[in-house]
Design a protein around this motif. Structure first.
Motif, PDB file in Angstrom:
ATOM      1  N   UNK A 213      36.337  18.994  28.604  1.00 25.89           N
ATOM      2  CA  UNK A 213      35.283  19.741  27.987  1.00 25.89           C
ATOM      3  C   UNK A 213      35.066  20.928  28.989  1.00 25.89           C
ATOM      4  N   UNK A 214      34.637  21.996  28.158  1.00 25.05           N
ATOM      5  CA  UNK A 214      34.029  22.969  28.919  1.00 25.05           C
ATOM      6  C   UNK A 214      32.602  22.606  29.502  1.00 25.05           C
ATOM      7  N   UNK A 215      32.051  23.306  30.502  1.00 31.03           N
ATOM      8  CA  UNK A 215      30.737  23.117  31.018  1.00 31.03           C
ATOM      9  C   UNK A 215      29.829  24.021  31.066  1.00 31.03           C
TER      10      UNK A 215
ATOM     11  N   UNK B  92      33.617  31.399  37.718  1.00 28.80           N
ATOM     12  CA  UNK B  92      32.644  31.111  36.296  1.00 28.80           C
ATOM     13  C   UNK B  92      33.223  32.015  35.126  1.00 28.80           C
ATOM     14  N   UNK B  93      33.189  31.639  33.857  1.00 23.95           N
ATOM     15  CA  UNK B  93      33.811  32.429  32.873  1.00 23.95           C
ATOM     16  C   UNK B  93      32.990  33.310  31.965  1.00 23.95           C
ATOM     17  N   UNK B  94      31.528  33.199  32.459  1.00 25.63           N
ATOM     18  CA  UNK B  94      30.302  34.024  31.887  1.00 25.63           C
ATOM     19  C   UNK B  94      29.031  33.440  32.139  1.00 25.63           C
ATOM     20  N   UNK B  95      27.934  34.460  31.926  1.00 23.22           N
ATOM     21  CA  UNK B  95      26.503  34.280  32.281  1.00 23.22           C
ATOM     22  C   UNK B  95      25.819  34.630  31.056  1.00 23.22           C
ATOM     23  N   UNK B  96      24.691  33.869  31.024  1.00 21.11           N
ATOM     24  CA  UNK B  96      23.930  34.213  29.803  1.00 21.11           C
ATOM     25  C   UNK B  96      22.478  34.156  30.468  1.00 21.11           C
ATOM     26  N   UNK B  97      22.115  35.004  31.117  1.00 22.07           N
ATOM     27  CA  UNK B  97      20.810  35.178  31.997  1.00 22.07           C
ATOM     28  C   UNK B  97      19.599  35.744  31.262  1.00 22.07           C
ATOM     29  N   UNK B  98      18.455  34.672  31.203  1.00 25.46           N
ATOM     30  CA  UNK B  98      17.435  35.175  30.552  1.00 25.46           C
ATOM     31  C   UNK B  98      16.175  35.264  31.405  1.00 25.46           C
ATOM     32  N   UNK B  99      15.533  36.535  31.268  1.00 23.78           N
ATOM     33  CA  UNK B  99      14.471  36.939  32.171  1.00 23.78           C
ATOM     34  C   UNK B  99      14.496  36.677  33.397  1.00 23.78           C
ATOM     35  N   UNK B 100      15.443  37.236  34.074  1.00 24.75           N
ATOM     36  CA  UNK B 100      15.706  36.896  35.517  1.00 24.75           C
ATOM     37  C   UNK B 100      14.601  37.800  36.172  1.00 24.75           C
ATOM     38  N   UNK B 101      14.378  37.019  37.641  1.00 22.34           N
ATOM     39  CA  UNK B 101      13.533  37.633  38.562  1.00 22.34           C
ATOM     40  C   UNK B 101      14.166  39.150  38.948  1.00 22.34           C
ATOM     41  N   UNK B 102      13.638  39.821  39.589  1.00 20.69           N
ATOM     42  CA  UNK B 102      13.844  41.373  39.788  1.00 20.69           C
ATOM     43  C   UNK B 102      15.368  41.513  40.061  1.00 20.69           C
ATOM     44  N   UNK B 103      16.225  42.218  39.218  1.00 22.26           N
ATOM     45  CA  UNK B 103      17.766  42.344  39.494  1.00 22.26           C
ATOM     46  C   UNK B 103      17.935  43.611  40.177  1.00 22.26           C
TER      47      UNK B 103
ATOM     48  N   UNK C 166      38.622  22.468  34.524  1.00 24.82           N
ATOM     49  CA  UNK C 166      38.391  22.831  35.803  1.00 24.82           C
ATOM     50  C   UNK C 166      39.018  24.316  36.199  1.00 24.82           C
ATOM     51  N   UNK C 167      38.674  25.218  35.297  1.00 27.02           N
ATOM     52  CA  UNK C 167      39.134  26.635  35.505  1.00 27.02           C
ATOM     53  C   UNK C 167      37.876  27.382  35.027  1.00 27.02           C
ATOM     54  N   UNK C 168      38.021  28.788  35.252  1.00 25.99           N
ATOM     55  CA  UNK C 168      36.895  29.691  35.025  1.00 25.99           C
ATOM     56  C   UNK C 168      36.489  29.676  33.388  1.00 25.99           C
ATOM     57  N   UNK C 169      37.722  29.472  32.672  1.00 28.01           N
ATOM     58  CA  UNK C 169      37.454  29.803  31.264  1.00 28.01           C
ATOM     59  C   UNK C 169      36.479  28.483  30.581  1.00 28.01           C
ATOM     60  N   UNK C 170      36.486  27.414  31.523  1.00 28.96           N
ATOM     61  CA  UNK C 170      35.622  26.264  31.156  1.00 28.96           C
ATOM     62  C   UNK C 170      34.373  26.171  31.726  1.00 28.96           C
ATOM     63  N   UNK C 171      33.930  27.073  32.728  1.00 31.88           N
ATOM     64  CA  UNK C 171      32.713  27.053  33.222  1.00 31.88           C
ATOM     65  C   UNK C 171      31.575  28.267  32.738  1.00 31.88           C
ATOM     66  N   UNK C 172      30.410  28.016  32.452  1.00 32.39           N
ATOM     67  CA  UNK C 172      29.741  28.933  31.883  1.00 32.39           C
ATOM     68  C   UNK C 172      28.273  28.873  32.653  1.00 32.39           C
ATOM     69  N   UNK C 173      27.559  29.865  32.947  1.00 33.76           N
ATOM     70  CA  UNK C 173      26.270  29.699  33.511  1.00 33.76           C
ATOM     71  C   UNK C 173      25.020  30.092  32.526  1.00 33.76           C
ATOM     72  N   UNK C 174      23.987  29.642  32.793  1.00 31.79           N
ATOM     73  CA  UNK C 174      22.888  30.069  32.230  1.00 31.79           C
ATOM     74  C   UNK C 174      21.591  29.767  32.964  1.00 31.79           C
ATOM     75  N   UNK C 175      20.277  30.565  32.836  1.00 26.66           N
ATOM     76  CA  UNK C 175      19.120  30.216  33.666  1.00 26.66           C
ATOM     77  C   UNK C 175      18.319  31.096  33.140  1.00 26.66           C
ATOM     78  N   UNK C 176      16.782  30.783  33.393  1.00 31.66           N
ATOM     79  CA  UNK C 176      15.710  31.545  33.000  1.00 31.66           C
ATOM     80  C   UNK C 176      14.793  31.569  34.182  1.00 31.66           C
TER      81      UNK C 176
END
Length: 509
Positions: free
Chosen positions: A208-210, A314-325, A286-296
């Protein structure tokens, strides 16, 4: 005409009268001032212990005062740093203690509930809720009474945490970190909550992807407990994921999974220790295509930082309301400006807000700084400094701004540049650009409670200029708390699923 001798006499009498009045007022205030003797019960600890001793006050017993301070409705609290606090002994908390919003000897008259906490947990910022910390019963006290005797609070209780439930789909990972333990010179654990998909037990060969999720400030891996009644359903046509809830919780606040002089190699510990363990323990891809990131929030910053710092993991990030970027807009303050800007006052001399509701300020930088510093560690502003700042001569994170004047320290601001996500992308784009294609997704409300949308807009402009295909969306009318609508969460879930399935199809082809 009044003679010179008469004038001198009148002045002398006035001075004497003023001094006597001041003495009477002082004696009255001393008689009314409240002090605490905080005793350490020898039934809960056998050895001397060091930490931060707090007395929290509240106008209500519910919730317990130790749960404070509430950012939006902060009540009075006081701190004394203690070393080798002997069981059976007591320590005094009085007007010399650090206090917010004022010192204990200037506390307004009234009735309060008081509760003491001894915070000695070096791996959590949740002073009154961190496992193993000591606390007292809540005591009703009256400030302004005639009694001058110290009031006794006895530390005779220990904070305990609900165990993770034993469920087939829900696991808690508590893993010693060699990297962090070596850095801090004491045992340090890393934590994760793992939620397995419904079909995990059906086919022992299926992988499974993570999705790695990072909570915001104050959150922990225990957010996985939202799935205590069962794993989430996958909508028809969507992929099933293993969900891993991480924890940014540390003694300074949120470590953001960034290697830092104060918090140690937090990013490396995740990449080199925790993720390999997850891959070995569960049937992950256990590959980038199966690892994703998110956080608020702070987790939003963390997830974006990890994707940009480890683009091959990692294969992609979905970041929401991040602290100052982008530190050119650190909640509307340009940390790089010359001459340096002021954190407390804007160019018009008006107080700078740190939080708002719609167009109306809720919190101010100057008072929020005082509250943060009274906590000593574990507050939001000191958390930023613990991640981004070098160490001072005392071995603590350097202040970004002068605590009295509010003036930004340009030397510290220069050191913060290495954590500026916009700077990192801009300076390393020839290398990072190809690796981040299709991987960056950032969302923020146009009325973010903590004024974070400006930095996101600047990041979007930079990415556009660089020719990135990044998705950066400022959602009209949304703030920090209501950005994550069902619609947006569904959109993110579907996008993750599509990204994984498209990658799977390409690999199969």
């Amino acid at each position: 005409m009044i003679s010179l001798r008469q004038r001198v006499g009148l002045v002398r009498n006035c001075v004497v009268a003023c001094v006597l009045a001041a003495l009477v007022a002082w004696q009255g205030s001393v008689a009314r001032a409240i002090e605490f003797e905080v005793a350490l019960d020898d039934d809960i600890v056998a050895e001397p212990i060091s930490g931060q001793l707090y007395v929290f006050l509240s106008g209500s017993a519910i919730p317990e005062p130790r749960i404070g301070p509430n950012w939006y409705r902060p009540e009075a609290f006081f701190r004394v740093d203690v070393e080798d606090f002997e069981p059976g002994q007591s320590r005094r908390v009085d007007g010399r203690a650090a206090g917010f919003p004022t010192t204990l000897d200037r506390l307004p008259a009234g009735d309060y509930y008081a509760q003491a906490v001894l915070d000695h947990n070096l791996d959590s910022q949740q002073h009154g809720r961190a496992a193993g910390n000591f606390y007292s019963a809540s005591l009703r006290v009256s400030v302004g009474s005639a009694s001058s005797q110290p009031l006794t609070l006895t530390l005779d209780r220990v904070v305990t945490i609900e165990p993770f439930p034993l469920k087939a789909w829900l696991r808690e990972i508590v893993r010693p970190s060699v990297l962090l333990s070596s850095f801090h010179g004491r045992p340090v654990n890393e934590y994760a909550g793992v939620v397995l998909p419904k079909s995990y037990g059906d086919d022992p060969s299926r992988r499974y992807p993570v999705i790695y999720s990072i909570p915001g400030f104050g959150g922990t891996h225990r957010e996985a407990l939202r799935y205590r009644t069962g794993p989430p359903d996958a909508t028809a046509g969507e992929a099933e994921f293993i969900r891993v809830m991480l924890s940014g919780n540390c003694q300074w606040g949120h470590h953001c999974y960034a290697d830092s002089a104060t918090n140690g190699p937090r990013g490396r510990a995740l990449i080199e220790e925790m993720i390999p363990y997850i891959d070995q323990t569960f049937r992950t891809i256990a590959e980038p295509r199966g690892r994703f990131l998110t956080g608020h929030s702070s987790g939003g910053w963390s997830s974006l930082w990890l994707q940009v710092t480890y683009p091959d993991v990692f294969g992609g990030v979905w970041s929401t309301a991040p602290d100052p970027v982008d530190f050119r807009d650190f909640q509307r303050i340009d940390l790089y400006a010359q001459p340096p800007q002021n954190m407390y006052r804007d160019e018009r001399g008006e107080r700078r807000p740190i939080a708002r509701q719609g167009k109306h300020p809720l919190l101010w930088y100057d008072s929020f700084t005082r509250m943060d510093d009274t906590l000593g560690r574990g507050g939001q502003l000191r958390s930023f400094e613990a991640v981004f700042s070098p160490l001072d001569d005392a071995g603590e994170p350097r202040h970004m701004w002068d605590r009295y004047s509010g003036q930004v320290d340009p030397e510290v601001a220069k050191a913060w540049r290495r954590y500026g996500i916009r700077v990192k992308l801009e300076e390393q784009w020839p290398t990072l650009g190809p690796k981040l294609q299709g991987k960056l997704h950032v969302f923020c409300g146009s009325e973010d409670t903590f004024l974070l949308e400006g930095a996101v807009e600047k990041l979007a402009a930079t990415l556009k200029r660089l020719g990135s295909d990044a998705e950066v969306v400022v959602v009209p009318g949304r703030d920090h708390s209501n950005l994550l609508s069902d619609e947006l969460m569904g959109r993110i879930r579907q996008a993750m699923s599509a990204t994984y399935l498209n990658g799977k199809a390409k690999k199969a082809g």
